[in-house]
Design a protein around this motif. Sequence first.
Motif, PDB file in Angstrom:
ATOM      1  N   THR A 160       0.840  -1.203   0.000  1.00  0.00           N
ATOM      2  CA  THR A 160       0.000   0.000   0.000  1.00  0.00           C
ATOM      3  C   THR A 160       0.872   1.248   0.000  1.00  0.00           C
ATOM      4  O   THR A 160       2.053   1.209   0.377  1.00  0.00           O
ATOM      5  CB  THR A 160      -0.919   0.039   1.239  1.00  0.00           C
ATOM      6  N   GLY A 161       0.242   2.357  -0.421  1.00  0.00           N
ATOM      7  CA  GLY A 161       0.927   3.645  -0.386  1.00  0.00           C
ATOM      8  C   GLY A 161       0.690   4.333   0.950  1.00  0.00           C
ATOM      9  O   GLY A 161       0.463   3.675   1.972  1.00  0.00           O
ATOM     10  N   THR A 162       0.692   5.643   0.907  1.00  0.00           N
ATOM     11  CA  THR A 162       0.497   6.435   2.119  1.00  0.00           C
ATOM     12  C   THR A 162      -0.780   7.260   1.983  1.00  0.00           C
ATOM     13  O   THR A 162      -1.468   7.213   0.958  1.00  0.00           O
ATOM     14  CB  THR A 162       1.685   7.378   2.342  1.00  0.00           C
ATOM     15  N   GLN A 163      -1.050   8.025   3.013  1.00  0.00           N
ATOM     16  CA  GLN A 163      -2.229   8.875   2.978  1.00  0.00           C
ATOM     17  C   GLN A 163      -2.135   9.905   1.855  1.00  0.00           C
ATOM     18  O   GLN A 163      -3.150  10.295   1.268  1.00  0.00           O
ATOM     19  CB  GLN A 163      -2.393   9.574   4.333  1.00  0.00           C
ATOM     20  N   PHE A 164      -0.919  10.330   1.537  1.00  0.00           N
ATOM     21  CA  PHE A 164      -0.730  11.381   0.531  1.00  0.00           C
ATOM     22  C   PHE A 164      -0.445  10.811  -0.860  1.00  0.00           C
ATOM     23  O   PHE A 164      -0.638  11.500  -1.865  1.00  0.00           O
ATOM     24  CB  PHE A 164       0.405  12.311   0.975  1.00  0.00           C
ATOM     25  N   ILE A 165       0.032   9.583  -0.914  1.00  0.00           N
ATOM     26  CA  ILE A 165       0.214   8.890  -2.202  1.00  0.00           C
ATOM     27  C   ILE A 165      -0.540   7.561  -2.082  1.00  0.00           C
ATOM     28  O   ILE A 165       0.048   6.503  -1.854  1.00  0.00           O
ATOM     29  CB  ILE A 165       1.707   8.649  -2.512  1.00  0.00           C
TER      30      ILE A 165
END
Length: 218
Positions: free
Chosen positions: A85-90
């Motif tokens: 998974t990515g991050t909250q911003f990506i």
Amino acid sequence: FSFHSSKRSRMAEKIDQQAINEQARSDEESCRMESKELRRKKRIKCIVLFIIVQIIQTLILSLTVMRVRTPKVRLGTVTFPNLVTGTQFIPYFDLTMMAQIKVKNRNFGPYKFESTNATFTFQGVTVGHVLIPEGKAGFLSTEKVSVTLNMSSNALMPRFSRSLGSELGAGVLTLNSQAKLSGKVTLMLVIKKKRSAQMNCTLAINLSAKTIQDLNCR
């Protein structure tokens, strides 16, 4: 005079004996008639009892064995051999899921179902699907089908970035799964009834533990 008196006496005795014999025959005939009547009544009682038993058995069969229930299809054990998974911003995700799909047959006869697709969505958008092969669930049993599929956020439009980022930031990804099985229940080897089973499950994936945190099917 004595001779005639004796003769009359013998005749009277003979008449009395005949009357007694006739009465005995009459009593015997009456007993036979009563016996026949009792046997007739007994036969009628047996026939009525047999009919009542047959009606009760038919009702029991219609309410239990012959009653056709809609099978249930649910998600069972779920694991993630691969989960990125990515991050909250990506925000993005890419995962491989191994799942067990359970087809529960509650009928007194086998349920044979056709192949179909199970679809997995994120907020209504399809992110993956898998084929459920045709199969058969035996009477009063559960058929377990193992499937493997890949899911990713590639199909999501930019407008989902905020909601996906929010879930990734919280560490829990929520997906939905739907499927419809079409098939037939066979009763008594000859009676076939069409039944469709629906699957609608919501699964919450714990991203750090890479496990199912919550699974709710209806």
